[in-house]
Write an enzyme that holds these catalytic residues in place. Structure first.
Site, PDB file in Angstrom:
ATOM      1  N   GLU A 102      44.061 -57.187  62.600  1.00  0.00           N
ATOM      2  CA  GLU A 102      43.196 -57.815  61.594  1.00  0.00           C
ATOM      3  C   GLU A 102      42.037 -56.865  61.315  1.00  0.00           C
ATOM      4  O   GLU A 102      41.173 -56.670  62.165  1.00  0.00           O
ATOM      5  CB  GLU A 102      42.673 -59.174  62.068  1.00  0.00           C
ATOM      6  CG  GLU A 102      43.739 -60.223  62.270  1.00  0.00           C
ATOM      7  CD  GLU A 102      43.181 -61.589  62.671  1.00  0.00           C
ATOM      8  OE1 GLU A 102      41.960 -61.823  62.472  1.00  0.00           O
ATOM      9  OE2 GLU A 102      43.956 -62.413  63.188  1.00  0.00           O
ATOM     10  N   CYS A 111      39.883 -73.418  81.266  1.00  0.00           N
ATOM     11  CA  CYS A 111      40.245 -74.825  81.102  1.00  0.00           C
ATOM     12  C   CYS A 111      40.054 -75.506  82.455  1.00  0.00           C
ATOM     13  O   CYS A 111      40.278 -74.888  83.504  1.00  0.00           O
ATOM     14  CB  CYS A 111      41.689 -74.959  80.628  1.00  0.00           C
ATOM     15  SG  CYS A 111      42.288 -76.671  80.528  1.00  0.00           S
ATOM     16  N   CYS A 141      45.285 -77.363  85.356  1.00  0.00           N
ATOM     17  CA  CYS A 141      44.592 -76.183  85.887  1.00  0.00           C
ATOM     18  C   CYS A 141      44.149 -76.412  87.328  1.00  0.00           C
ATOM     19  O   CYS A 141      44.169 -75.489  88.146  1.00  0.00           O
ATOM     20  CB  CYS A 141      43.399 -75.833  85.005  1.00  0.00           C
ATOM     21  SG  CYS A 141      43.863 -75.088  83.425  1.00  0.00           S
ATOM     22  N   CYS A 178      46.418 -76.102  76.852  1.00  0.00           N
ATOM     23  CA  CYS A 178      46.195 -75.540  78.184  1.00  0.00           C
ATOM     24  C   CYS A 178      47.400 -74.695  78.567  1.00  0.00           C
ATOM     25  O   CYS A 178      48.536 -75.197  78.608  1.00  0.00           O
ATOM     26  CB  CYS A 178      45.990 -76.652  79.208  1.00  0.00           C
ATOM     27  SG  CYS A 178      46.034 -76.043  80.915  1.00  0.00           S
ATOM     28  N   ASN A 230      48.053 -65.401  69.301  1.00  0.00           N
ATOM     29  CA  ASN A 230      46.960 -64.988  68.417  1.00  0.00           C
ATOM     30  C   ASN A 230      45.632 -65.146  69.143  1.00  0.00           C
ATOM     31  O   ASN A 230      45.250 -66.256  69.517  1.00  0.00           O
ATOM     32  CB  ASN A 230      46.943 -65.835  67.140  1.00  0.00           C
ATOM     33  CG  ASN A 230      45.927 -65.334  66.126  1.00  0.00           C
ATOM     34  OD1 ASN A 230      46.179 -64.393  65.385  1.00  0.00           O
ATOM     35  ND2 ASN A 230      44.754 -65.949  66.115  1.00  0.00           N
ATOM     36  N   GLU A 231      44.975 -64.008  69.405  1.00  0.00           N
ATOM     37  CA  GLU A 231      43.649 -63.986  70.043  1.00  0.00           C
ATOM     38  C   GLU A 231      43.628 -64.863  71.296  1.00  0.00           C
ATOM     39  O   GLU A 231      42.843 -65.806  71.430  1.00  0.00           O
ATOM     40  CB  GLU A 231      42.569 -64.408  69.052  1.00  0.00           C
ATOM     41  CG  GLU A 231      42.443 -63.454  67.877  1.00  0.00           C
ATOM     42  CD  GLU A 231      41.330 -63.789  66.907  1.00  0.00           C
ATOM     43  OE1 GLU A 231      40.829 -62.874  66.236  1.00  0.00           O
ATOM     44  OE2 GLU A 231      40.953 -64.990  66.811  1.00  0.00           O
TER      45      GLU A 231
END
Length: 675
Positions: A310, A155, A160, A111, A145-146
């Site tokens: 990528e 979330c 959150c 998270c 990454n992504e």
């Protein structure tokens, strides 16, 4: 090393015996690669236990790369976390809106609002920046990454919840203001405190207030953007001037809640993961869809270029595989990306992993480490075309048309897709209907080879374009409508889509006759409407005698939606002509002269046939030069760094084609200079 076009490959030395390292690097260098991307999942290697950092492994890797004159792009490995962090604080694991808790060992399990995760990530990135920021061998950084992929954009954990309530209090100041803006009097859902407001978990039946859902999307986007910006700030303080900072965004670009334009604003370029086919697809995505996403990512950053972190090389999937593209098409996708604005290509991946979740994600080589046919094609293309591609790869693209989108409208449509025809879920966590519709609107520019941009409502410079497309603009900003009105009056041409003007920025239905603030500009009223779902309605074209004749014999259709239009000052371009519909004979598409410009109102989504005929008229009226070279033939015009014209011709078909007196092989590329 080329300064205008960077060729790279994604390499994971931690997944292989060291006996393979030198032969890998030697081969990469000999083939002409400039750089490798490494380290983006290596947190446990870099910090094997809390507060103990060990850079020995990647120091050795970088020394080897430097020995062969290769450079490195370092990924900050915060998309995963080490087991010791979960042991220390199990609440760092994210909770999906379905109420499923993510477990250790999956990707994007953390998270981004969890304080322990935030602090551990900051310390790690700081240590990496301190150690590698002054290394000449490092030429770039990929943040995480992504970010937000695989449903991790949302979330609903307790961290959150607390951050959400703080965000709401900052945005609305008082709970009374929030109640008014959200319309919480409806269903008696009025709040007396911010901490009463729930997280939008999945419900059994009716969903949450759409205003709550929209704000939670905004909150979640702000969370992800801050996560990335924190890392950018740390690296920027330590990085050498030649080191760029980017991240790797992913398809479909508007299928989740994160504002990618916000995410890359402090970076040096946008980055993209280019997968025109993935998983169990039975065919690759249409070439115009890939053109749409590449043009979208190019429009995210003021640089006007982007980096593919990528690039598809081998068949891909996690649990299932599908269509296998021929190696010539794999190469074609590389060239399409460069023609559309990429100035760096990193192939995913060097060699297929022997184990774990990506055993079905094939690379340039398979696990057996034997040269593949796709490898031969990739390397030949890189070595043959690189000299001409690098003459324009980092140059700006000149476009006279632009597809404009609104990020909040896309978020709204994700939750309220309006029609079954807009409901498309290739995975449970993805709703790509908005992207599919925007690709439909961008397709005519690709088909007629008119170079187009894609920009958001907040960043588009209207004066740069002769023609603007604005589909699905529900959450209407009056200031933007005024700008559009002035632009059209001065000679601009606007193609306006159904549902435009239907709501205000607070997501309230407009109290005006539809299309709301666009009524005078479009010269129409929308009296009623129908969602067509997966069906269609027959159309009759009226814009010219030849099109009227064509639509008599060739079925022309509207899809997804049908606005039933009454004209004020607009001319009817197409009518519904379908005996199954009580509104047969009513206008479906109109054109209104306004000042020196014109506004086309599309009350439905034209099918491929209608699009082909309709947009030839639209483009010509806008003073552009539509040029149809055949279905599957894409021409992209560029300008080299010395000012010469360059045309890139791409053949997206399995048949050879003759264009401009030249033969383009199946899935082939021809670059024409100076003509």
């Amino acid at each position: 090393m080329s300064q205008t076009l960077l060729w790279g490959v994604d390499w994971y030395p931690e997944q292989w015996e060291k006996t393979l390292w030198e032969s890998d690097v030697q081969r990469m260098a000999a083939q002409g690669f400039h750089a490798v991307r490494i380290m983006e999942f290596a947190w446990p290697i870099l910090e094997p236990k809390l507060g103990t950092y060990d850079f020995t492994f990647f120091d050795e890797v970088l020394e080897l790369l430097e020995r062969y004159n290769l450079r490195a792009v370092l990924g900050t490995p915060t998309a995963i976390m080490p087991a010791w962090l979960v042991d220390q604080d199990p609440t760092v694991l994210a909770v999906h809106p379905s109420r499923l808790s993510r477990d250790f060992g999956c990707r994007r399990m953390g998270c981004m609002n969890a304080p322990s995760y935030q602090e551990a990530a900051r310390r790690l990135v700081q240590a990496i920046a301190d150690h590698y920021g002054n290394k000449q061998v490092v030429i770039g950084w990929q943040i995480d990454n992504e970010i937000g992929h695989e449903g991790s954009d949302h979330c609903v954990c307790d961290h959150c919840r607390a951050a959400w309530h703080r965000w709401l209090a900052e945005r609305y100041t008082t709970i009374e203001n929030l109640n008014e803006k959200w319309g919480t009097i409806f269903w008696g859902s009025t709040y007396s405190r911010f901490d009463q407001i729930p997280l939008p978990r999945q419900q059994v039946a009716t969903s949450h207030n759409p205003a709550l859902l929209l704000d939670y999307d905004r909150f979640s986007s702000d969370t992800a953007v801050l996560w990335a910006e924190t890392q950018v700030r740390i690296i920027r303080e330590k990085a050498l001037p030649h080191q760029f900072i980017t991240t790797n965004l992913y398809p479909a670009p508007l299928s989740q809640c994160i504002d990618m334009e916000d995410m890359v604003r402090t970076m040096d370029a946008a980055g993209w993961d280019n997968y025109p086919v993935w998983g169990n697809q039975d065919e690759s995505l249409p070439y115009f869809f890939t053109s749409y996403v590449l043009s979208y990512v190019r429009g995210l950053h003021p640089s006007g270029t982007f980096k593919v972190m990528e690039e598809f090389s081998g068949i891909q999937g996690h649990t299932q595989l599908g269509h296998l593209p021929p190696p010539e098409q794999v190469v074609l996708w590389t060239n399409q990306a460069i023609a559309r604005g990429a100035n760096a290509i990193f192939y995913f991946r060097w060699r297929t992993a022997p184990f774990a979740q990506e055993q079905l994600c094939y690379g340039i080589r398979d696990t057996d480490n034997v040269e593949t046919e796709r490898e031969r094609h990739i390397i030949k293309n890189m070595q043959t075309l690189s000299p001409v591609l690098e003459t324009f790869a980092s140059e700006p693209i000149s476009a006279r048309v632009c597809l404009v989108y609104d990020r909040d409208s896309s978020r709204l449509i994700r939750e309220q897709p309006l029609s079954l025809g807009m409901e498309m879920r290739p995975a449970p966590y993805m709703q790509v209907g908005y992207d599919a519709e925007l690709a439909r609107w961008f397709a005519p520019y690709v088909i007629y080879n008119v170079t187009g941009d894609i920009k958001s409502t907040r960043s588009v410079t209207l004066e740069n374009y002769k023609l603007i497309s604005l589909p699905l603009y529900e959450l209407t900003d009056e200031a933007f409508v005024i700008r559009l009105t002035n632009w059209v009056a001065q000679g601009g041409h606007l193609v306006l889509g159904w549902r435009s003007g239907s709501r205000n920025r607070d997501n309230w239905n407009t109290d005006r006759v539809l299309p709301g603030l666009f009524r005078e500009l479009a010269g129409v009223q929308v009296s009623s409407f129908e969602a067509l779902g997966k069906g269609s309605v027959r159309l009759s074209l009226k814009d010219s005698l030849i099109h009227r004749l064509i639509s008599t014999f060739i079925p022309c259709k509207g899809e997804v939606w049908a606005d039933i239009i009454e004209t004020d000052t607009a001319q009817v371009i197409a009518r519904y002509h379908d005996k199954r519909k009580h509104y047969s004979g009513k206008p479906a598409i109109t054109c209104n002269k306004f000042g020196a410009g014109s506004v086309w109102y599309l009350g439905t989504s034209p099918d491929a046939t209608t699009t082909f005929f309709l947009y030839k008229t639209i483009l010509k009226q806008a003073g552009l030069e539509p040029r149809f070279l055949g279905l599957g033939i894409e021409e992209i015009k560029r300008t080299s760094h010395d000012g010469n014209n360059v045309r890139v011709l791409l053949n997206h078909t399995p048949k050879k084609k003759r264009i401009y007196g030249r033969i383009i092989p199946p899935w082939g590329t021809i670059v024409i200079e100076g003509e």
